[in-house]
Design a protein around this motif. Structure first.
Motif, PDB file in Angstrom:
ATOM      1  N   GLY A 179      24.689 -69.487  43.333  1.00 31.44           N
ATOM      2  CA  GLY A 179      24.577 -70.913  43.596  1.00 31.44           C
ATOM      3  C   GLY A 179      23.774 -71.177  44.858  1.00 31.44           C
ATOM      4  N   GLU A 180      23.995 -70.359  45.885  1.00 34.13           N
ATOM      5  CA  GLU A 180      23.252 -70.505  47.130  1.00 34.13           C
ATOM      6  C   GLU A 180      21.774 -70.176  46.909  1.00 34.13           C
ATOM      7  N   GLN A 181      21.513 -69.142  46.133  1.00 39.62           N
ATOM      8  CA  GLN A 181      20.133 -68.799  45.807  1.00 39.62           C
ATOM      9  C   GLN A 181      19.446 -69.969  45.091  1.00 39.62           C
ATOM     10  N   LEU A 182      20.211 -70.648  44.257  1.00 39.54           N
ATOM     11  CA  LEU A 182      19.662 -71.731  43.444  1.00 39.54           C
ATOM     12  C   LEU A 182      19.324 -72.963  44.275  1.00 39.54           C
ATOM     13  N   PHE A 185      18.199 -71.558  48.759  1.00 43.58           N
ATOM     14  CA  PHE A 185      16.946 -70.808  48.827  1.00 43.58           C
ATOM     15  C   PHE A 185      15.936 -71.260  47.776  1.00 43.58           C
ATOM     16  N   GLU A 186      16.360 -72.168  46.918  1.00 40.60           N
ATOM     17  CA  GLU A 186      15.489 -72.831  45.937  1.00 40.60           C
ATOM     18  C   GLU A 186      14.689 -71.834  45.091  1.00 40.60           C
ATOM     19  N   THR A 187      15.422 -70.884  44.504  1.00 36.99           N
ATOM     20  CA  THR A 187      14.777 -69.929  43.617  1.00 36.99           C
ATOM     21  C   THR A 187      14.119 -70.635  42.434  1.00 36.99           C
ATOM     22  N   LYS A 188      13.035 -70.072  41.969  1.00 42.54           N
ATOM     23  CA  LYS A 188      12.349 -70.621  40.798  1.00 42.54           C
ATOM     24  C   LYS A 188      12.863 -69.989  39.508  1.00 42.54           C
ATOM     25  N   THR A 189      13.771 -69.030  39.641  1.00 44.07           N
ATOM     26  CA  THR A 189      14.340 -68.394  38.459  1.00 44.07           C
ATOM     27  C   THR A 189      15.228 -69.385  37.724  1.00 44.07           C
ATOM     28  N   PRO A 190      15.001 -69.599  36.428  1.00 44.02           N
ATOM     29  CA  PRO A 190      15.838 -70.550  35.674  1.00 44.02           C
ATOM     30  C   PRO A 190      17.302 -70.111  35.637  1.00 44.02           C
ATOM     31  N   ILE A 191      18.186 -71.076  35.504  1.00 48.37           N
ATOM     32  CA  ILE A 191      19.613 -70.774  35.425  1.00 48.37           C
ATOM     33  C   ILE A 191      19.904 -69.802  34.296  1.00 48.37           C
ATOM     34  N   SER A 192      19.243 -69.976  33.164  1.00 48.83           N
ATOM     35  CA  SER A 192      19.495 -69.091  32.023  1.00 48.83           C
ATOM     36  C   SER A 192      19.234 -67.632  32.377  1.00 48.83           C
ATOM     37  N   GLU A 193      18.189 -67.366  33.165  1.00 44.87           N
ATOM     38  CA  GLU A 193      17.876 -65.994  33.551  1.00 44.87           C
ATOM     39  C   GLU A 193      18.858 -65.479  34.602  1.00 44.87           C
TER      40      GLU A 193
END
Length: 208
Positions: A179-182, A185-193
């Motif tokens: 959740g913190e990465q999402l 840190f605003e990861t571009k990795t989609p939630i599904s991945e």
């Protein structure tokens, strides 16, 4: 099969000054929603009751009908966020009988909730210093709801045997970090991945 225990099976403390009417509850929720946005954007120290009531569109006097202080609304916000996210996870997993599948869908529901409430991490982390009691209750309520499901799943052979308390906190840690990465840190990795990778780790570990 045994259905994984719902996180809502854990008794929750009654919210501060619980309204007795639908209108009162709507006003209380508006104040909490405004507090989430204001404190999430400004931080606890720089947010004021005036900022919160202005954002909520209510008079400052109305605020004091439901909360005595800024600290009280902050503490209730932390607990309310916990109730909402646990309810979201429970709704997403209530019809899933397989524990591993429930873990996967519960993680997905959590990350989607976090994405919709990006200020969650700042608010909860501030609680460690503003109100340690609310901070502990936020996480302990999750752990208390997690353990029975893990015990039942191990007893029915759905997962291997192991200490349910350690496992509960470890699984919570995975979700919290993702959740913190999402949202931090605003990861571009989609939630599904994110979910697929984490589920593979949870189900299979890292042993070759």
């Amino acid at each position: 099969m045994n259905r994984p225990a719902s996180t809502l099976d854990v008794p929750l403390k009654t919210p501060f000054n619980q309204p007795k009417t639908a209108r009162g509850e709507a006003t209380r929720k508006a104040i909490l929603s405004a507090a989430e946005r204001v404190i999430g954007a400004r931080g606890y120290n720089d947010a004021s009751i005036g900022h919160i009531t202005s954002e909520a569109g209510v008079a400052q006097g109305t605020f004091y009908i439901y909360f005595k202080t800024k600290e009280e609304v902050f503490s209730e916000l932390v607990l309310e966020m916990g109730r909402l996210v646990r309810h979201t996870i429970s709704e997403a997993t209530q019809d899933i009988e397989d524990r591993l599948s429930a873990e996967k869908e519960g993680l997905r529901a959590f990350l989607e909730f976090v994405q919709a409430h990006p200020d969650l991490y700042r608010i909860v982390q501030e609680a460690l210093f503003v109100d340690p009691r609310a901070y502990r209750e936020y996480y302990e309520a999750f752990a208390d709801g997690y353990r029975p499901g893990l015990v039942d799943a191990a007893a029915s052979g759905q997962i291997s045997a192991g200490d349910p308390d350690t496992r509960a906190w470890a699984l919570m840690g995975i979700a919290r970090a993702l959740g913190e990465q999402l949202v931090v840190f605003e990861t571009k990795t989609p939630i599904s991945e994110l979910v697929e990778s984490a589920y593979d780790l949870i189900a299979n570990g890292i042993k070759p």
